[in-house]
Design an enzyme around this catalytic site. Structure first.
Site, mmCIF file in Angstrom:
data_model
loop_
_atom_site.group_PDB
_atom_site.id
_atom_site.type_symbol
_atom_site.label_atom_id
_atom_site.label_comp_id
_atom_site.label_asym_id
_atom_site.label_seq_id
_atom_site.Cartn_x
_atom_site.Cartn_y
_atom_site.Cartn_z
ATOM 1 N N ARG A 126 42.912 32.484 47.941
ATOM 2 C CA ARG A 126 41.512 32.816 47.669
ATOM 3 C C ARG A 126 41.359 34.331 47.774
ATOM 4 N NH1 ARG A 126 38.399 30.338 44.928
ATOM 5 N NH2 ARG A 126 38.737 28.404 46.067
ATOM 6 N N GLN A 186 43.144 22.149 38.145
ATOM 7 C CA GLN A 186 42.316 23.301 37.761
ATOM 8 C C GLN A 186 43.156 24.573 37.808
ATOM 9 O OE1 GLN A 186 38.501 24.058 37.860
ATOM 10 N NE2 GLN A 186 38.341 25.671 39.373
ATOM 11 N N ARG A 237 49.687 29.555 39.747
ATOM 12 C CA ARG A 237 49.184 30.139 41.000
ATOM 13 C C ARG A 237 49.640 29.376 42.234
ATOM 14 N NH1 ARG A 237 42.748 28.748 41.837
ATOM 15 N NH2 ARG A 237 42.843 26.512 41.394
ATOM 16 N N HIS A 291 43.088 36.317 37.534
ATOM 17 C CA HIS A 291 41.856 36.018 38.278
ATOM 18 C C HIS A 291 41.582 37.056 39.363
ATOM 19 C CE1 HIS A 291 38.812 33.665 40.291
ATOM 20 N NE2 HIS A 291 39.034 32.595 39.551
ATOM 21 N N ASP A 340 28.873 32.704 36.663
ATOM 22 C CA ASP A 340 30.156 32.156 36.208
ATOM 23 C C ASP A 340 30.107 32.132 34.678
ATOM 24 O OD1 ASP A 340 32.560 30.895 35.947
ATOM 25 O OD2 ASP A 340 32.042 29.109 37.112
ATOM 26 N N GLU A 358 37.885 38.786 35.386
ATOM 27 C CA GLU A 358 39.145 38.091 35.118
ATOM 28 C C GLU A 358 39.475 38.194 33.633
ATOM 29 O OE1 GLU A 358 38.231 34.057 36.390
ATOM 30 O OE2 GLU A 358 36.889 34.811 37.914
HETATM 31 C C1 BG6 Z 1 36.605 31.032 37.957
HETATM 32 C C2 BG6 Z 1 35.894 29.907 37.253
HETATM 33 O O1 BG6 Z 1 37.506 31.630 37.093
HETATM 34 O O2 BG6 Z 1 37.307 30.504 39.067
HETATM 35 C C3 BG6 Z 1 34.954 29.221 38.228
HETATM 36 O O3 BG6 Z 1 35.172 30.406 36.129
HETATM 37 C C4 BG6 Z 1 35.724 28.750 39.445
HETATM 38 O O4 BG6 Z 1 34.298 28.137 37.586
HETATM 39 C C5 BG6 Z 1 36.483 29.924 40.050
HETATM 40 O O5 BG6 Z 1 34.827 28.209 40.384
HETATM 41 C C6 BG6 Z 1 37.314 29.579 41.274
HETATM 42 O O6 BG6 Z 1 38.202 28.545 41.018
HETATM 43 P P1 BG6 Z 1 39.116 27.959 42.159
HETATM 44 O O7 BG6 Z 1 39.865 26.817 41.543
HETATM 45 O O8 BG6 Z 1 40.017 29.064 42.607
HETATM 46 O O9 BG6 Z 1 38.173 27.524 43.263
#
Ligand code: BG6
Length: 296
Positions: free
Chosen positions: A57, A82, A87, A165, A210, A270
């Site tokens: 994070r 997701q 990553r 990201h 977002d 990003e």
């Molecule tokens: C962003 C997305 O790139 O990443 C968001 O547009 C998302 O929708 C965010 O919440 C974080 O994603 P994650 O999977 O790291 O919690």
């Protein structure tokens, strides 16, 4: 390389003090310091997992081969998690090269690799293509360049999305403006994925944001604080940019986001290719990346 096992990382420092740290897990850049090492430019959650138990994070997670939740069914990425597997896979450190130009300005480049054979069995099953990724992280005095090279090493063609990201560290979100997106269409994920057009020269953030800005004509997005340019983010062969800030409730809802008020010190800008799909035939290569400049 320092450390062993899942928390191994590569640290590089320039003679003038600037530095970069890259975790092998995800090839995630977790720190980029400029101004002789005095200024940290990347936000990293105090509760970020750095032990390979989940994606980091903060810093710069690499998103590949799908951005966001994959299409529900009918696409080759549909069974992936997701943001894909890059990553949360352990990458290989391929080596370091240093350069010094005539003006005595030095830079250092770190290369990382990920290919089909290094994937978990689960990821390989979910996305059964032969590929090779090389991710190059180049630190110079006032800039950090991160470039991803994707090669199709198999017989079949594949489709992918890619995104870097980046969590930029800022001092106060209420003073931030993001320029360089005027007139660009974006999908607003906070407003039921409806499409809008950026009508102000500056994007300001006063709540959850977002947005996926697509097909941006201008290469440079500038993050300003207090009216002064703080970062330039220059896209290279990537035409989209996501702007994300979770704001208070979403930040509290993420177990690895700390402190709760941390959303005031970060904004994600990003760069990526996430509008539709990039297709690679057998043997083909795609390369895209960013150069970020700290403008203090
Ligand atoms: C962003 C997305 O790139 O990443 C968001 O547009 C998302 O929708 C965010 O919440 C974080 O994603 P994650 O999977 O790291 O919690």
């Amino acid at each position: 390389i320092t450390g062993t096992g899942p928390s191994s990382k590569v640290i590089a420092t320039l003679p003038s003090g600037e530095s970069v740290e890259v975790l092998l897990y995800g090839a995630t850049v977790t720190s980029w310091k400029s101004e002789g090492g005095k200024t940290e430019n990347l936000w990293l959650s105090e509760k970020a997992a750095l032990d390979g138990s989940k994606p980091v994070r903060g810093g710069i997670p690499v998103v590949f081969p799908v951005f966001g939740p994959p299409p529900k069914s009918g696409h080759a990425t549909s069974s992936l998690p997701q943001h894909g597997f890059a990553r949360n896979s352990r990458w290989e450190f391929l080596g370091k090269s240093a350069a010094e130009d005539a003006l005595d300005a030095s830079s250092v480049k770190l290369d990382f690799g990920l290919s089909t054979t290094e994937l978990s069995e689960e990821a390989r099953k979910a996305w059964p293509f032969d590929f090779g990724l090389v991710y190059s992280v180049t630190l110079a005095k006032d800039s950090l360049q991160t470039v991803l090279n994707v090669r199709n090493e198999g017989e079949e063609s594949f489709e992918f999305q890619v995104l870097l990201h980046t969590y930029l560290k800022i001092s106060d979100i209420s003073k931030v403006a993001i320029n360089g997106l005027l007139g660009v269409s974006y999908v607003d994920k906070v407003l039921n994925a409806t499409t809008h057009q950026q009508s102000d020269a500056s994007v300001t953030i006063t709540g959850e944001v977002d947005r996926v800005y697509a097909s941006i004509p201008q290469d440079t997005t500038t993050v300003l604080e207090d009216g002064k340019p703080r970062f330039d983010v220059v896209r290279d062969n990537l035409s989209d940019t996501v702007v994300w800030n979770p704001w208070i409730e979403k930040a509290k809802g993420m177990g690895d986001f700390a402190p709760d008020e941390g959303y005031k010190q970060m904004v994600c800008v990003e760069v990526g290719a996430v509008d539709g799909w990039q297709k690679l035939e057998k043997g083909e290569v795609f390369e895209g990346g960013q150069t970020m400049k700290s403008l203090l």
